[in-house]
Scaffold this motif. Structure first.
Motif, PDB file in Angstrom:
ATOM      1  N   ALA A 133      -8.450   3.659  -4.613  1.00  0.00           N
ATOM      2  CA  ALA A 133      -8.599   4.197  -3.260  1.00  0.00           C
ATOM      3  C   ALA A 133      -7.294   4.771  -2.757  1.00  0.00           C
ATOM      4  CB  ALA A 133      -9.099   3.105  -2.314  1.00  0.00           C
ATOM      5  N   ALA A 134      -6.170   4.063  -2.985  1.00  0.00           N
ATOM      6  CA  ALA A 134      -4.874   4.498  -2.476  1.00  0.00           C
ATOM      7  C   ALA A 134      -4.430   5.821  -3.091  1.00  0.00           C
ATOM      8  CB  ALA A 134      -3.821   3.421  -2.735  1.00  0.00           C
ATOM      9  N   SER A 135      -4.861   6.089  -4.322  1.00  0.00           N
ATOM     10  CA  SER A 135      -4.476   7.338  -4.974  1.00  0.00           C
ATOM     11  C   SER A 135      -5.372   8.511  -4.584  1.00  0.00           C
ATOM     12  CB  SER A 135      -4.506   7.159  -6.500  1.00  0.00           C
ATOM     13  OG  SER A 135      -5.834   6.952  -6.962  1.00  0.00           O
ATOM     14  N   ARG A 136      -6.445   8.251  -3.856  1.00  0.00           N
ATOM     15  CA  ARG A 136      -7.391   9.297  -3.484  1.00  0.00           C
ATOM     16  C   ARG A 136      -7.423   9.585  -1.984  1.00  0.00           C
ATOM     17  NH1 ARG A 136      -9.254   6.962  -8.040  1.00  0.00           N
ATOM     18  NH2 ARG A 136     -10.505   8.211  -9.500  1.00  0.00           N
ATOM     19  N   LEU A 137      -6.894   8.682  -1.174  1.00  0.00           N
ATOM     20  CA  LEU A 137      -7.023   8.796   0.271  1.00  0.00           C
ATOM     21  C   LEU A 137      -5.660   8.774   0.940  1.00  0.00           C
ATOM     22  CD1 LEU A 137      -9.861   6.153   0.833  1.00  0.00           C
ATOM     23  CD2 LEU A 137     -10.143   8.634   0.778  1.00  0.00           C
ATOM     24  N   PRO A 138      -5.536   9.384   2.134  1.00  0.00           N
ATOM     25  CA  PRO A 138      -4.320   9.216   2.921  1.00  0.00           C
ATOM     26  C   PRO A 138      -4.130   7.742   3.268  1.00  0.00           C
ATOM     27  CG  PRO A 138      -5.674  10.988   3.810  1.00  0.00           C
ATOM     28  CD  PRO A 138      -6.505  10.290   2.774  1.00  0.00           C
ATOM     29  N   LEU A 139      -2.871   7.314   3.397  1.00  0.00           N
ATOM     30  CA  LEU A 139      -2.596   5.915   3.690  1.00  0.00           C
ATOM     31  C   LEU A 139      -3.242   5.483   5.000  1.00  0.00           C
ATOM     32  CD1 LEU A 139      -1.112   3.385   2.711  1.00  0.00           C
ATOM     33  CD2 LEU A 139       0.900   4.165   3.987  1.00  0.00           C
ATOM     34  N   SER A 140      -3.296   6.392   5.971  1.00  0.00           N
ATOM     35  CA  SER A 140      -3.906   6.048   7.253  1.00  0.00           C
ATOM     36  C   SER A 140      -5.397   5.756   7.094  1.00  0.00           C
ATOM     37  CB  SER A 140      -3.698   7.188   8.258  1.00  0.00           C
ATOM     38  OG  SER A 140      -4.181   8.413   7.741  1.00  0.00           O
ATOM     39  N   THR A 141      -6.092   6.477   6.210  1.00  0.00           N
ATOM     40  CA  THR A 141      -7.518   6.222   5.974  1.00  0.00           C
ATOM     41  C   THR A 141      -7.715   4.880   5.296  1.00  0.00           C
ATOM     42  OG1 THR A 141      -7.920   8.598   5.737  1.00  0.00           O
ATOM     43  CG2 THR A 141      -9.605   7.109   4.883  1.00  0.00           C
ATOM     44  N   VAL A 142      -6.860   4.573   4.309  1.00  0.00           N
ATOM     45  CA  VAL A 142      -6.928   3.271   3.656  1.00  0.00           C
ATOM     46  C   VAL A 142      -6.718   2.168   4.692  1.00  0.00           C
ATOM     47  CG1 VAL A 142      -5.867   1.778   1.926  1.00  0.00           C
ATOM     48  CG2 VAL A 142      -6.120   4.208   1.465  1.00  0.00           C
ATOM     49  N   GLY A 143      -5.804   2.406   5.629  1.00  0.00           N
ATOM     50  CA  GLY A 143      -5.555   1.428   6.671  1.00  0.00           C
ATOM     51  C   GLY A 143      -6.772   1.150   7.526  1.00  0.00           C
ATOM     52  N   MET A 144      -7.573   2.166   7.791  1.00  0.00           N
ATOM     53  CA  MET A 144      -8.765   1.976   8.613  1.00  0.00           C
ATOM     54  C   MET A 144      -9.838   1.170   7.878  1.00  0.00           C
ATOM     55  SD  MET A 144      -8.926   5.791  10.194  1.00  0.00           S
ATOM     56  CE  MET A 144      -7.408   6.508  10.826  1.00  0.00           C
ATOM     57  N   ILE A 145      -9.993   1.430   6.584  1.00  0.00           N
ATOM     58  CA  ILE A 145     -10.992   0.702   5.806  1.00  0.00           C
ATOM     59  C   ILE A 145     -10.653  -0.777   5.730  1.00  0.00           C
ATOM     60  CG2 ILE A 145     -12.082   0.525   3.528  1.00  0.00           C
ATOM     61  CD1 ILE A 145     -11.572   3.489   3.137  1.00  0.00           C
ATOM     62  N   GLN A 146      -9.384  -1.116   5.886  1.00  0.00           N
ATOM     63  CA  GLN A 146      -8.951  -2.496   5.738  1.00  0.00           C
ATOM     64  C   GLN A 146      -9.590  -3.434   6.754  1.00  0.00           C
ATOM     65  OE1 GLN A 146      -4.677  -2.873   5.468  1.00  0.00           O
ATOM     66  NE2 GLN A 146      -4.540  -1.104   4.103  1.00  0.00           N
ATOM     67  N   TYR A 147     -10.208  -2.907   7.797  1.00  0.00           N
ATOM     68  CA  TYR A 147     -10.858  -3.779   8.774  1.00  0.00           C
ATOM     69  C   TYR A 147     -12.014  -4.562   8.163  1.00  0.00           C
ATOM     70  CZ  TYR A 147      -8.279  -1.975  12.781  1.00  0.00           C
ATOM     71  OH  TYR A 147      -7.293  -1.663  13.674  1.00  0.00           O
TER      72      TYR A 147
ATOM     73  N   GLY B 279       0.813  -1.209   0.000  1.00  0.00           N
ATOM     74  CA  GLY B 279       0.000   0.000   0.000  1.00  0.00           C
ATOM     75  C   GLY B 279       0.845   1.256   0.000  1.00  0.00           C
ATOM     76  N   LEU B 280       1.963   1.235   0.726  1.00  0.00           N
ATOM     77  CA  LEU B 280       2.862   2.395   0.756  1.00  0.00           C
ATOM     78  C   LEU B 280       3.440   2.667  -0.621  1.00  0.00           C
ATOM     79  CD1 LEU B 280       4.477   4.545   2.292  1.00  0.00           C
ATOM     80  CD2 LEU B 280       6.184   2.777   2.780  1.00  0.00           C
ATOM     81  N   VAL B 281       3.924   1.609  -1.282  1.00  0.00           N
ATOM     82  CA  VAL B 281       4.505   1.775  -2.617  1.00  0.00           C
ATOM     83  C   VAL B 281       3.463   2.317  -3.592  1.00  0.00           C
ATOM     84  CG1 VAL B 281       5.519   0.564  -4.592  1.00  0.00           C
ATOM     85  CG2 VAL B 281       6.258   0.003  -2.267  1.00  0.00           C
ATOM     86  N   LYS B 282       2.251   1.780  -3.537  1.00  0.00           N
ATOM     87  CA  LYS B 282       1.196   2.231  -4.447  1.00  0.00           C
ATOM     88  C   LYS B 282       0.810   3.680  -4.182  1.00  0.00           C
ATOM     89  CE  LYS B 282      -1.183  -0.134  -6.856  1.00  0.00           C
ATOM     90  NZ  LYS B 282      -1.204  -0.443  -8.302  1.00  0.00           N
ATOM     91  N   SER B 283       0.777   4.058  -2.903  1.00  0.00           N
ATOM     92  CA  SER B 283       0.392   5.432  -2.579  1.00  0.00           C
ATOM     93  C   SER B 283       1.445   6.421  -3.047  1.00  0.00           C
ATOM     94  CB  SER B 283       0.147   5.571  -1.077  1.00  0.00           C
ATOM     95  OG  SER B 283       1.361   5.477  -0.354  1.00  0.00           O
ATOM     96  N   ARG B 284       2.720   6.012  -3.052  1.00  0.00           N
ATOM     97  CA  ARG B 284       3.785   6.919  -3.488  1.00  0.00           C
ATOM     98  C   ARG B 284       3.741   7.146  -5.002  1.00  0.00           C
ATOM     99  NH1 ARG B 284       7.519   7.916   0.650  1.00  0.00           N
ATOM    100  NH2 ARG B 284       8.182   9.605  -0.732  1.00  0.00           N
ATOM    101  N   LEU B 285       3.160   6.207  -5.738  1.00  0.00           N
ATOM    102  CA  LEU B 285       3.019   6.406  -7.176  1.00  0.00           C
ATOM    103  C   LEU B 285       2.003   7.497  -7.501  1.00  0.00           C
ATOM    104  CD1 LEU B 285       3.084   2.767  -8.582  1.00  0.00           C
ATOM    105  CD2 LEU B 285       4.657   4.603  -9.188  1.00  0.00           C
ATOM    106  N   GLY B 286       1.051   7.688  -6.561  1.00  0.00           N
ATOM    107  CA  GLY B 286       0.049   8.735  -6.738  1.00  0.00           C
ATOM    108  C   GLY B 286      -0.823   8.502  -7.948  1.00  0.00           C
ATOM    109  N   SER B 287      -1.142   9.571  -8.654  1.00  0.00           N
ATOM    110  CA  SER B 287      -2.065   9.477  -9.782  1.00  0.00           C
ATOM    111  C   SER B 287      -1.381   9.748 -11.116  1.00  0.00           C
ATOM    112  CB  SER B 287      -3.219  10.477  -9.587  1.00  0.00           C
ATOM    113  OG  SER B 287      -2.720  11.792  -9.413  1.00  0.00           O
ATOM    114  N   ARG B 288      -0.054   9.492 -11.177  1.00  0.00           N
ATOM    115  CA  ARG B 288       0.655   9.686 -12.446  1.00  0.00           C
ATOM    116  C   ARG B 288       0.129   8.748 -13.529  1.00  0.00           C
ATOM    117  NH1 ARG B 288       6.746   8.827 -11.623  1.00  0.00           N
ATOM    118  NH2 ARG B 288       6.101   7.617  -9.798  1.00  0.00           N
ATOM    119  N   TYR B 289      -0.306   7.572 -13.106  1.00  0.00           N
ATOM    120  CA  TYR B 289      -0.879   6.594 -14.016  1.00  0.00           C
ATOM    121  C   TYR B 289      -2.197   6.099 -13.428  1.00  0.00           C
ATOM    122  CZ  TYR B 289       3.907   6.494 -15.834  1.00  0.00           C
ATOM    123  OH  TYR B 289       5.130   6.846 -16.346  1.00  0.00           O
ATOM    124  N   SER B 290      -3.070   5.622 -14.284  1.00  0.00           N
ATOM    125  CA  SER B 290      -4.341   5.099 -13.801  1.00  0.00           C
ATOM    126  C   SER B 290      -4.118   3.817 -13.011  1.00  0.00           C
ATOM    127  CB  SER B 290      -5.278   4.826 -14.978  1.00  0.00           C
ATOM    128  OG  SER B 290      -4.805   3.725 -15.735  1.00  0.00           O
TER     129      SER B 290
END
Length: 312
Positions: free
Chosen positions: A246-260, A176-187
């Protein structure tokens, strides 16, 4: 007279966040039900299942790119060395996560998988704080503390370090960290196709090795089994596309919460469908986890009402 461009809510931001939350819930709901699918794939071994997931996911993603006109952006990806390195790392992490999860689901250890994915949001949130310097609110910190206590209670029950659970948590947390760092440069579709492409050679090697030892069931167990294996591409790609969005639109901490959402589904399946053992120690641990979830829900309800700072 107030300048409307310097204060007030940002509608585009709100729409982006709402979409991200929806994508996140969709991804984790599907992942929570995946053990049912893996049971249907018997007698295929975990290595074959993961290899077929990779190969059929790549075919499915390339088909989607052709239909949506994304092949040009996919080709451009291979001229971006930094993105390729990141996607190669992401591919290795997700392949390892798939293998651990498949082993858990096919060997009667779905509760351990559930524990891993209950640990995972804590890992994701902490990575968001430590690496990305994201800010957490008091209720979020309280939820993390309760979650850590829950994990300790469940870990003590095993009498040893729960390596399977920790492997699942950290592999997907770093993914998730790696994906979030890519951001929205690519779909999301392009990055998923890219990371799947990077690990396809590993899948081909696995198929070759399994084939030499008679370990391939793809074409030997009837048409129904073949179609189930073939559907691995769709079942694998769809939640990953949702997660990437989701990872490109939300903070990593928010994505972490949804993971429950995912471990709750896995827990229900393990207890109600697979009838795995739930001694009192595990019930205590999961009860603590639910307390953490309640804290996160309360925080989510309160957060939108907090005053927003003017934008500069």
């Amino acid at each position: 007279m107030t300048d409307s461009t310097t204060s007030g809510p940002d509608p585009d931001h709100h729409r982006r966040v709402r979409a991200g939350v929806g994508y996140g819930f969709g991804a984790y709901a599907i992942w929570g039900l995946l053990p049912l699918y893996f049971v249907l794939l018997a007698p295929a071994a975990p290595y074959e299942i993961v290899a077929m997931r990779i190969l059929f996911s790549l075919l499915f993603c390339l088909l989607l790119l052709a239909v949506t006109g994304g092949l040009r952006q996919y080709a451009r990806l291979f001229r971006d060395r930094q993105a390729l390195l990141a996607l190669g790392l992401a591919g290795v992490l997700i392949a390892g996560n798939w293998l651990l999860y498949t082993v858990a689901a096919t060997t009667g250890h779905t509760l351990e998988a559930s524990l891993g994915y209950f640990i995972n949001p804590i890992v994701a949130i902490l990575l968001g704080v430590i690496v990305l310097h994201e800010k957490l609110r008091p209720l979020q910190w309280a939820a993390i503390a309760v979650g850590i206590v829950a994990v300790l209670v469940m870990a003590v029950f095993y009498g040893s370090v729960p390596w399977l659970s920790l492997g699942l948590a950290f592999s997907f947390g770093f993914y998730g960290l790696v994906k979030s760092r890519l951001g929205s440069r690519y779909s999301a579709l392009v990055t998923l196709t890219g990371e799947t492409t990077m690990i396809t050679p590993l899948a081909l090697v696995a198929v070759a090795v399994l084939g030499t030892h008679g370990g391939i069931t793809l074409a030997s167990e009837g048409a129904g089994h073949f179609l189930l294996m073939l559907s691995a591409g769709v079942i694998t790609a769809v939640p990953l596309l949702l997660f990437g969005a989701a990872a490109s639109r939300l903070p990593l901490s928010t994505v972490g919460m949804i993971q429950y959402v995912a471990p709750i589904g896995q827990f229900v399946l393990a207890v109600a469908v697979f009838h795995e053992a739930m001694p009192p120690e595990r019930w205590v641990g999961f009860a603590l986890v639910w307390c953490a979830v309640v804290l996160l829900v309360l925080d989510a309800v309160r957060a939108p009402r907090a005053p927003r700072l003017p934008r500069r």
